[in-house]
Design a protein around this motif. Structure first.
Motif, short mmCIF file in Angstrom:
data_model
loop_
_atom_site.label_atom_id
_atom_site.label_comp_id
_atom_site.label_asym_id
_atom_site.label_seq_id
_atom_site.Cartn_x
_atom_site.Cartn_y
_atom_site.Cartn_z
N LEU A 41 -9.35 5.48 79.63
CA LEU A 41 -10.20 6.55 79.11
C LEU A 41 -9.50 7.90 79.16
O LEU A 41 -9.51 8.66 78.18
N ASN A 42 -8.88 8.21 80.28
CA ASN A 42 -8.21 9.49 80.43
C ASN A 42 -7.04 9.64 79.46
O ASN A 42 -6.84 10.70 78.86
N ASP A 43 -6.29 8.56 79.27
CA ASP A 43 -5.11 8.63 78.42
C ASP A 43 -5.45 8.76 76.94
O ASP A 43 -4.70 9.37 76.17
N PHE A 44 -6.59 8.19 76.52
CA PHE A 44 -6.95 8.20 75.11
C PHE A 44 -8.16 9.09 74.81
O PHE A 44 -8.75 8.99 73.73
N ILE A 45 -8.51 9.97 75.72
CA ILE A 45 -9.76 10.72 75.63
C ILE A 45 -9.86 11.53 74.33
O ILE A 45 -10.97 11.71 73.79
#
Length: 329
Positions: A222-226
Protein backbone atom coordinates in the motif's frame (compact mmCIF):
# COMPACT_ATOMS: atom_id res chain seq x y z
CA UNK A 1 -13.88 12.62 10.66
CA UNK A 2 -13.90 8.87 10.02
CA UNK A 3 -13.82 7.69 6.43
CA UNK A 4 -17.04 6.59 4.75
CA UNK A 5 -17.81 2.94 5.52
CA UNK A 6 -19.29 1.08 2.57
CA UNK A 7 -20.26 -2.48 1.74
CA UNK A 8 -19.23 -4.09 -1.54
CA UNK A 9 -22.41 -5.77 -2.78
CA UNK A 10 -21.18 -8.44 -5.21
CA UNK A 11 -21.56 -11.17 -2.60
CA UNK A 12 -25.09 -9.91 -1.88
CA UNK A 13 -26.29 -9.59 -5.47
CA UNK A 14 -29.08 -12.10 -4.85
CA UNK A 15 -30.89 -9.40 -2.84
CA UNK A 16 -33.00 -6.85 -4.68
CA UNK A 17 -31.78 -3.26 -4.44
CA UNK A 18 -34.33 -2.15 -1.84
CA UNK A 19 -33.57 -5.11 0.43
CA UNK A 20 -29.84 -4.56 -0.02
CA UNK A 21 -30.06 -0.93 1.03
CA UNK A 22 -32.29 -1.68 4.01
CA UNK A 23 -30.01 -4.51 5.15
CA UNK A 24 -26.80 -2.50 4.75
CA UNK A 25 -28.22 0.38 6.77
CA UNK A 26 -29.35 -1.97 9.53
CA UNK A 27 -25.87 -3.52 9.63
CA UNK A 28 -24.28 -0.11 10.17
CA UNK A 29 -22.96 0.97 6.78
CA UNK A 30 -22.83 4.51 5.35
CA UNK A 31 -22.94 3.48 1.73
CA UNK A 32 -22.58 0.82 -0.94
CA UNK A 33 -19.98 -0.12 -3.50
CA UNK A 34 -22.63 -1.19 -5.97
CA UNK A 35 -22.13 -4.39 -7.92
CA UNK A 36 -22.77 -4.15 -11.66
CA UNK A 37 -24.38 -7.57 -11.61
CA UNK A 38 -27.28 -9.50 -10.16
CA UNK A 39 -30.14 -7.38 -8.89
CA UNK A 40 -28.26 -4.19 -8.05
CA UNK A 41 -27.18 -2.22 -11.10
CA UNK A 42 -27.62 -2.77 -14.84
CA UNK A 43 -24.97 -0.45 -16.24
CA UNK A 44 -26.06 -0.84 -19.85
CA UNK A 45 -29.50 0.41 -18.84
CA UNK A 46 -28.11 3.12 -16.58
CA UNK A 47 -25.94 4.48 -19.37
CA UNK A 48 -29.07 5.22 -21.45
CA UNK A 49 -32.04 5.58 -19.09
CA UNK A 50 -32.11 8.64 -16.80
CA UNK A 51 -35.30 7.39 -15.13
CA UNK A 52 -33.54 4.22 -14.05
CA UNK A 53 -30.57 6.23 -12.75
CA UNK A 54 -32.92 8.34 -10.67
CA UNK A 55 -34.54 5.19 -9.26
CA UNK A 56 -31.14 4.01 -8.05
CA UNK A 57 -30.39 7.39 -6.51
CA UNK A 58 -33.79 7.49 -4.83
CA UNK A 59 -33.48 4.13 -3.13
CA UNK A 60 -29.99 5.01 -1.86
CA UNK A 61 -31.30 8.32 -0.53
CA UNK A 62 -34.29 6.61 1.10
CA UNK A 63 -31.91 4.72 3.37
CA UNK A 64 -29.37 7.51 3.79
CA UNK A 65 -26.67 5.68 1.84
CA UNK A 66 -23.94 7.02 -0.44
CA UNK A 67 -22.38 5.33 -3.45
CA UNK A 68 -18.76 6.26 -4.11
CA UNK A 69 -17.76 3.31 -6.29
CA UNK A 70 -19.19 0.72 -8.66
CA UNK A 71 -17.85 -2.85 -8.73
CA UNK A 72 -17.46 -4.24 -12.25
CA UNK A 73 -15.28 -7.27 -11.59
CA UNK A 74 -17.05 -9.89 -13.67
CA UNK A 75 -17.44 -7.52 -16.60
CA UNK A 76 -13.75 -6.65 -16.67
CA UNK A 77 -12.77 -10.30 -16.46
CA UNK A 78 -14.52 -10.84 -19.77
CA UNK A 79 -12.24 -8.26 -21.40
CA UNK A 80 -8.85 -9.80 -20.70
CA UNK A 81 -9.73 -13.49 -20.46
CA UNK A 82 -10.54 -15.40 -23.62
CA UNK A 83 -12.07 -18.74 -24.52
CA UNK A 84 -12.58 -19.79 -20.92
CA UNK A 85 -15.86 -21.68 -20.34
CA UNK A 86 -16.10 -20.18 -16.85
CA UNK A 87 -16.89 -16.83 -18.46
CA UNK A 88 -20.27 -18.28 -19.42
CA UNK A 89 -21.23 -17.58 -15.80
CA UNK A 90 -20.47 -13.88 -16.26
CA UNK A 91 -21.66 -12.91 -19.74
CA UNK A 92 -25.27 -12.99 -20.96
CA UNK A 93 -26.51 -16.56 -21.49
CA UNK A 94 -26.97 -16.10 -25.23
CA UNK A 95 -23.20 -15.51 -25.59
CA UNK A 96 -22.20 -18.82 -24.01
CA UNK A 97 -19.19 -20.46 -25.68
CA UNK A 98 -18.75 -17.50 -28.05
CA UNK A 99 -15.41 -16.02 -26.90
CA UNK A 100 -15.25 -13.18 -29.40
CA UNK A 101 -18.76 -12.05 -28.53
CA UNK A 102 -18.10 -12.35 -24.78
CA UNK A 103 -15.04 -10.13 -25.12
CA UNK A 104 -16.94 -7.59 -27.23
CA UNK A 105 -19.71 -7.55 -24.62
CA UNK A 106 -17.15 -7.03 -21.86
CA UNK A 107 -15.52 -4.10 -23.66
CA UNK A 108 -18.76 -2.30 -24.47
CA UNK A 109 -20.23 -2.94 -21.04
CA UNK A 110 -17.10 -1.60 -19.33
CA UNK A 111 -17.44 1.57 -21.41
CA UNK A 112 -21.07 1.83 -20.34
CA UNK A 113 -19.98 1.33 -16.73
CA UNK A 114 -17.98 4.55 -16.95
CA UNK A 115 -20.95 6.37 -18.46
CA UNK A 116 -23.29 4.96 -15.82
CA UNK A 117 -20.89 5.93 -13.03
CA UNK A 118 -20.79 9.50 -14.30
CA UNK A 119 -24.57 9.69 -14.39
CA UNK A 120 -24.73 8.39 -10.82
CA UNK A 121 -22.17 10.93 -9.65
CA UNK A 122 -19.59 8.19 -8.98
CA UNK A 123 -15.94 8.63 -9.89
CA UNK A 124 -14.42 5.20 -9.15
CA UNK A 125 -15.06 1.81 -10.74
CA UNK A 126 -13.35 -1.17 -9.14
CA UNK A 127 -12.82 -4.39 -11.01
CA UNK A 128 -10.68 -6.90 -12.80
CA UNK A 129 -8.85 -6.78 -16.13
CA UNK A 130 -8.54 -10.50 -16.84
CA UNK A 131 -5.31 -12.01 -18.12
CA UNK A 132 -4.34 -14.22 -21.04
CA UNK A 133 -1.14 -15.30 -19.26
CA UNK A 134 -2.42 -16.32 -15.82
CA UNK A 135 -2.20 -19.91 -17.07
CA UNK A 136 1.56 -19.36 -17.33
CA UNK A 137 1.87 -18.73 -13.57
CA UNK A 138 4.17 -21.69 -13.12
CA UNK A 139 6.74 -21.47 -15.86
CA UNK A 140 6.57 -25.05 -17.06
CA UNK A 141 6.21 -25.75 -19.89
CA UNK A 142 8.79 -23.03 -20.28
CA UNK A 143 7.46 -19.48 -20.48
CA UNK A 144 9.47 -16.90 -22.38
CA UNK A 145 9.78 -13.22 -21.55
CA UNK A 146 8.24 -12.50 -24.95
CA UNK A 147 5.11 -14.45 -23.99
CA UNK A 148 4.78 -12.51 -20.75
CA UNK A 149 5.33 -9.15 -22.41
CA UNK A 150 2.77 -10.01 -25.07
CA UNK A 151 0.23 -10.65 -22.30
CA UNK A 152 0.87 -7.28 -20.62
CA UNK A 153 0.74 -5.48 -23.96
CA UNK A 154 -2.53 -7.20 -24.83
CA UNK A 155 -4.14 -5.88 -21.64
CA UNK A 156 -2.86 -2.39 -22.42
CA UNK A 157 -4.22 -2.55 -25.96
CA UNK A 158 -7.61 -3.93 -24.87
CA UNK A 159 -8.10 -1.46 -22.04
CA UNK A 160 -6.91 1.82 -23.58
CA UNK A 161 -10.12 2.33 -25.63
CA UNK A 162 -12.11 1.60 -22.47
CA UNK A 163 -10.01 4.04 -20.47
CA UNK A 164 -10.65 6.72 -23.10
CA UNK A 165 -14.32 6.54 -22.11
CA UNK A 166 -13.42 6.57 -18.44
CA UNK A 167 -11.37 9.73 -18.98
CA UNK A 168 -14.18 11.40 -20.92
CA UNK A 169 -16.54 10.72 -18.01
CA UNK A 170 -14.15 11.77 -15.21
CA UNK A 171 -14.09 8.23 -13.80
CA UNK A 172 -11.08 6.20 -12.67
CA UNK A 173 -10.69 2.43 -12.95
CA UNK A 174 -9.21 0.70 -9.91
CA UNK A 175 -7.88 -2.80 -10.58
CA UNK A 176 -8.14 -5.20 -7.67
CA UNK A 177 -4.73 -6.88 -7.61
CA UNK A 178 -5.82 -10.49 -7.46
CA UNK A 179 -4.95 -14.02 -8.61
CA UNK A 180 -6.10 -14.63 -12.21
CA UNK A 181 -5.45 -10.97 -13.11
CA UNK A 182 -2.56 -9.57 -15.13
CA UNK A 183 -1.34 -7.95 -11.88
CA UNK A 184 -1.62 -10.34 -8.94
CA UNK A 185 1.36 -9.55 -6.67
CA UNK A 186 3.95 -6.84 -6.00
CA UNK A 187 6.17 -7.05 -9.07
CA UNK A 188 3.40 -7.80 -11.56
CA UNK A 189 1.64 -4.68 -10.23
CA UNK A 190 4.81 -2.63 -10.64
CA UNK A 191 5.18 -3.86 -14.21
CA UNK A 192 1.55 -3.13 -15.06
CA UNK A 193 1.58 0.38 -13.63
CA UNK A 194 4.71 1.11 -15.63
CA UNK A 195 2.83 -0.09 -18.73
CA UNK A 196 -0.06 2.27 -17.88
CA UNK A 197 2.09 5.18 -16.71
CA UNK A 198 0.53 7.44 -19.34
CA UNK A 199 -3.01 6.55 -18.17
CA UNK A 200 -3.67 8.18 -14.76
CA UNK A 201 -7.27 6.99 -14.97
CA UNK A 202 -5.91 3.45 -14.35
CA UNK A 203 -5.03 2.61 -10.75
CA UNK A 204 -5.49 0.13 -7.91
CA UNK A 205 -8.24 -1.08 -5.65
CA UNK A 206 -6.17 -2.12 -2.60
CA UNK A 207 -7.29 -5.42 -1.09
CA UNK A 208 -4.95 -6.81 1.59
CA UNK A 209 -6.41 -10.32 1.69
CA UNK A 210 -5.11 -11.43 -1.71
CA UNK A 211 -1.64 -10.13 -0.90
CA UNK A 212 -1.22 -11.66 2.53
CA UNK A 213 -1.77 -15.29 1.59
CA UNK A 214 0.85 -14.88 -1.16
CA UNK A 215 3.40 -13.77 1.45
CA UNK A 216 3.29 -10.05 0.64
CA UNK A 217 3.03 -7.56 3.50
CA UNK A 218 -0.09 -5.54 2.65
CA UNK A 219 0.86 -2.22 4.24
CA UNK A 220 4.24 -2.21 2.46
CA UNK A 221 2.48 -2.77 -0.87
CA UNK A 222 0.00 0.00 0.00
CA UNK A 223 2.71 2.48 0.93
CA UNK A 224 4.75 1.81 -2.21
CA UNK A 225 1.82 2.16 -4.61
CA UNK A 226 -0.25 4.73 -2.70
CA UNK A 227 -0.14 7.29 -5.51
CA UNK A 228 -2.18 4.93 -7.69
CA UNK A 229 -4.48 3.59 -4.96
CA UNK A 230 -7.94 4.94 -5.78
CA UNK A 231 -10.06 2.73 -3.53
CA UNK A 232 -9.60 0.46 -0.49
CA UNK A 233 -11.21 -2.87 0.37
CA UNK A 234 -11.32 -4.10 3.93
CA UNK A 235 -11.07 -7.88 3.74
CA UNK A 236 -9.42 -10.46 5.98
CA UNK A 237 -7.80 -13.85 5.39
CA UNK A 238 -6.34 -16.57 7.58
CA UNK A 239 -3.31 -18.59 6.51
CA UNK A 240 -3.29 -22.03 8.14
CA UNK A 241 -0.35 -23.97 6.74
CA UNK A 242 -0.05 -27.13 8.82
CA UNK A 243 2.39 -29.33 6.97
CA UNK A 244 -0.30 -30.76 4.70
CA UNK A 245 -1.92 -27.63 3.34
CA UNK A 246 -0.50 -25.46 0.55
CA UNK A 247 -0.94 -21.96 -0.81
CA UNK A 248 -2.33 -23.14 -4.15
CA UNK A 249 -5.52 -24.46 -2.58
CA UNK A 250 -5.44 -28.11 -3.70
CA UNK A 251 -8.59 -27.60 -5.86
CA UNK A 252 -10.54 -27.52 -2.59
CA UNK A 253 -13.41 -25.05 -2.35
CA UNK A 254 -13.38 -21.98 -0.09
CA UNK A 255 -14.45 -22.62 3.47
CA UNK A 256 -13.11 -26.17 3.61
CA UNK A 257 -10.80 -26.43 6.62
CA UNK A 258 -8.31 -28.51 4.61
CA UNK A 259 -7.30 -25.43 2.61
CA UNK A 260 -4.06 -23.64 3.44
CA UNK A 261 -5.89 -20.31 3.58
CA UNK A 262 -9.43 -19.02 3.69
CA UNK A 263 -11.10 -15.64 3.65
CA UNK A 264 -12.38 -14.64 7.06
CA UNK A 265 -14.72 -12.02 8.42
CA UNK A 266 -12.85 -8.90 9.50
CA UNK A 267 -10.91 -9.37 12.72
CA UNK A 268 -10.92 -13.17 12.44
CA UNK A 269 -7.90 -13.45 10.14
CA UNK A 270 -4.27 -12.43 9.95
CA UNK A 271 -4.38 -9.02 8.24
CA UNK A 272 -2.82 -6.22 10.30
CA UNK A 273 -5.38 -3.49 9.70
CA UNK A 274 -3.77 -1.05 12.12
CA UNK A 275 -0.68 -0.76 9.92
CA UNK A 276 -2.92 -0.25 6.89
CA UNK A 277 -4.79 2.59 8.60
CA UNK A 278 -1.49 4.19 9.60
CA UNK A 279 -0.34 4.20 5.96
CA UNK A 280 -3.68 5.62 4.80
CA UNK A 281 -3.45 8.34 7.44
CA UNK A 282 0.15 9.16 6.54
CA UNK A 283 -0.91 9.76 2.93
CA UNK A 284 -4.24 11.42 3.78
CA UNK A 285 -6.40 8.90 1.97
CA UNK A 286 -9.97 10.19 2.29
CA UNK A 287 -11.79 7.68 0.13
CA UNK A 288 -14.15 5.03 1.46
CA UNK A 289 -13.23 1.89 3.34
CA UNK A 290 -15.29 -0.77 1.63
CA UNK A 291 -15.97 -4.09 3.32
CA UNK A 292 -15.84 -7.02 0.93
CA UNK A 293 -17.35 -9.67 3.14
CA UNK A 294 -16.44 -13.28 2.36
CA UNK A 295 -16.43 -15.97 5.02
CA UNK A 296 -17.89 -19.36 4.15
CA UNK A 297 -17.90 -20.36 7.82
CA UNK A 298 -20.01 -17.52 9.20
CA UNK A 299 -23.54 -16.18 8.74
CA UNK A 300 -23.25 -13.18 6.43
CA UNK A 301 -25.62 -10.86 8.29
CA UNK A 302 -23.94 -11.45 11.63
CA UNK A 303 -20.49 -11.31 10.04
CA UNK A 304 -21.00 -8.15 8.01
CA UNK A 305 -22.61 -6.41 10.99
CA UNK A 306 -19.61 -7.28 13.13
CA UNK A 307 -17.30 -6.20 10.29
CA UNK A 308 -18.87 -2.74 10.18
CA UNK A 309 -18.23 -2.28 13.90
CA UNK A 310 -14.67 -3.58 13.45
CA UNK A 311 -13.85 -1.03 10.75
CA UNK A 312 -15.26 1.84 12.80
CA UNK A 313 -13.03 0.79 15.69
CA UNK A 314 -9.85 0.39 13.67
CA UNK A 315 -10.29 3.52 11.51
CA UNK A 316 -8.61 5.88 13.96
CA UNK A 317 -7.78 9.48 13.14
CA UNK A 318 -4.21 10.66 12.76
CA UNK A 319 -2.94 13.17 15.28
CA UNK A 320 -3.07 16.85 14.42
CA UNK A 321 -0.36 17.73 16.95
CA UNK A 322 3.09 16.39 17.82
CA UNK A 323 2.78 14.28 20.95
CA UNK A 324 5.64 16.09 22.70
CA UNK A 325 4.50 19.63 21.88
CA UNK A 326 2.71 19.91 25.24
CA UNK A 327 5.99 19.66 27.11
CA UNK A 328 7.79 22.30 25.08
CA UNK A 329 8.79 25.55 26.81
Amino acid sequence: MARLLTLMTSQWADMDMETMCKTAKEMGYDGLELACQGKHLDVNRAAKDPTYVQEIKDVLAKYGLECRALAAHIIGQCVGDYNDPRLNNFAPAELADKPDEIRAWGIETMKNTAIAANKLGVHIVTGFTGSSIWKYLYSFPQTTEEMVEKGFQEIYDLWCPILDVFKENDVKFALEVHPSEIAFDYYSTKRLLEKFKDRPEFGINFDPSHLLWQGITPHIFLNDFIDRVYHVHMKDVAVTLDGRTGLLGSHIDFGDLRRGWNFRSLGHGDVNFEEIIRVLNAHDYQGPLSVEWEDSGMDRIAGATEAAAFVRKVDFKSSDIKFDSAIAN
